[in-house]
Design a protein around this motif. Structure first.
Motif, PDB file in Angstrom:
ATOM      1  N   SER A 131       0.863  -1.172   0.000  1.00 53.76           N
ATOM      2  CA  SER A 131       0.000   0.000   0.000  1.00 53.76           C
ATOM      3  C   SER A 131       0.900   1.223   0.000  1.00 53.76           C
ATOM      4  N   ILE A 132       0.517   2.238  -0.700  1.00 52.45           N
ATOM      5  CA  ILE A 132       1.307   3.465  -0.798  1.00 52.45           C
ATOM      6  C   ILE A 132       1.559   4.082   0.577  1.00 52.45           C
ATOM      7  N   ASP A 133       0.744   3.709   1.574  1.00 52.23           N
ATOM      8  CA  ASP A 133       0.850   4.275   2.923  1.00 52.23           C
ATOM      9  C   ASP A 133       1.694   3.436   3.884  1.00 52.23           C
ATOM     10  N   GLU A 134       2.401   2.411   3.407  1.00 49.99           N
ATOM     11  CA  GLU A 134       3.084   1.483   4.304  1.00 49.99           C
ATOM     12  C   GLU A 134       4.580   1.725   4.492  1.00 49.99           C
ATOM     13  N   GLN A 135       5.108   2.797   3.990  1.00 49.31           N
ATOM     14  CA  GLN A 135       6.553   3.023   4.086  1.00 49.31           C
ATOM     15  C   GLN A 135       7.042   2.983   5.533  1.00 49.31           C
ATOM     16  N   GLU A 136       6.398   3.708   6.411  1.00 50.25           N
ATOM     17  CA  GLU A 136       6.839   3.727   7.813  1.00 50.25           C
ATOM     18  C   GLU A 136       6.631   2.376   8.491  1.00 50.25           C
ATOM     19  N   LEU A 137       5.509   1.735   8.240  1.00 52.86           N
ATOM     20  CA  LEU A 137       5.219   0.425   8.825  1.00 52.86           C
ATOM     21  C   LEU A 137       6.298  -0.589   8.449  1.00 52.86           C
ATOM     22  N   LEU A 138       6.740  -0.566   7.184  1.00 53.38           N
ATOM     23  CA  LEU A 138       7.721  -1.528   6.697  1.00 53.38           C
ATOM     24  C   LEU A 138       9.162  -1.057   6.873  1.00 53.38           C
ATOM     25  N   PRO A 155      13.606   2.806   3.687  1.00 56.92           N
ATOM     26  CA  PRO A 155      14.238   4.122   3.557  1.00 56.92           C
ATOM     27  C   PRO A 155      13.638   4.924   2.398  1.00 56.92           C
ATOM     28  N   GLY A 156      13.609   6.229   2.565  1.00 53.05           N
ATOM     29  CA  GLY A 156      13.001   7.123   1.580  1.00 53.05           C
ATOM     30  C   GLY A 156      13.452   6.909   0.142  1.00 53.05           C
ATOM     31  N   PRO A 157      14.753   6.879  -0.130  1.00 54.77           N
ATOM     32  CA  PRO A 157      15.180   6.697  -1.528  1.00 54.77           C
ATOM     33  C   PRO A 157      14.706   5.371  -2.132  1.00 54.77           C
ATOM     34  N   LEU A 158      14.728   4.310  -1.353  1.00 51.37           N
ATOM     35  CA  LEU A 158      14.249   3.025  -1.860  1.00 51.37           C
ATOM     36  C   LEU A 158      12.745   3.081  -2.081  1.00 51.37           C
ATOM     37  N   VAL A 176       7.902   3.089  -5.667  1.00 50.98           N
ATOM     38  CA  VAL A 176       6.613   3.632  -6.109  1.00 50.98           C
ATOM     39  C   VAL A 176       6.699   4.377  -7.439  1.00 50.98           C
ATOM     40  N   SER A 177       7.888   4.743  -7.866  1.00 47.16           N
ATOM     41  CA  SER A 177       8.003   5.502  -9.116  1.00 47.16           C
ATOM     42  C   SER A 177       8.349   4.641 -10.327  1.00 47.16           C
ATOM     43  N   ARG A 178       8.513   3.347 -10.134  1.00 48.91           N
ATOM     44  CA  ARG A 178       8.824   2.428 -11.239  1.00 48.91           C
ATOM     45  C   ARG A 178       7.712   1.388 -11.368  1.00 48.91           C
TER      46      ARG A 178
END
Length: 79
Positions: A52-59, A62-65, A70-72
Motif C-alpha cells: 500500500s502506498i501508505d506502508e513506508q513507515e510500517l515496513l 528508507p526514503g530513496p528506496l 513507487v516511481s517504477r
C-alpha cells in the motif's frame, strides 16, 4: 544462488529441490518482512503480496528506496 521471480514458497522449494543452495527473497521480504516465519508456520495465505502506498513507515523502508519502488511501475505491486 536463485534470484528473481521467487514469489511463493512453492517456487522457493522447487529452486532448492533442483540444487540451488541459496534463494534470494529481496522484494518479498520488503513487502512481507515475516515471509519466512509465515511459511514455516503454515500461514502462507497470510502473506502480504501487495504494497500500500501508505506502508513506508510500517515496513521501515528508507526514503530513496521507497521512492524507487513507487516511481517504477511494475517493479513492485503497489496500490
Amino acid at each position: 544462488m536463485g534470484v528473481g521471480s521467487i514469489h511463493s514458497a512453492d517456487v522457493a522449494l522447487k529452486a532448492l529441490e533442483i540444487g540451488i543452495p541459496l534463494v534470494a527473497l529481496g522484494r518479498e521480504l520488503i513487502i512481507e518482512p515475516d515471509w519466512v516465519e509465515k511459511i514455516e508456520s503454515g500461514r502462507e495465505a497470510d502473506i502480504r503480496t501487495i504494497l500500500s502506498i501508505d506502508e513506508q513507515e510500517l515496513l521501515v523502508v528508507p526514503g530513496p528506496l521507497w521512492h524507487a519502488i513507487v516511481s517504477r511501475p511494475g517493479w513492485f505491486p503497489v496500490v
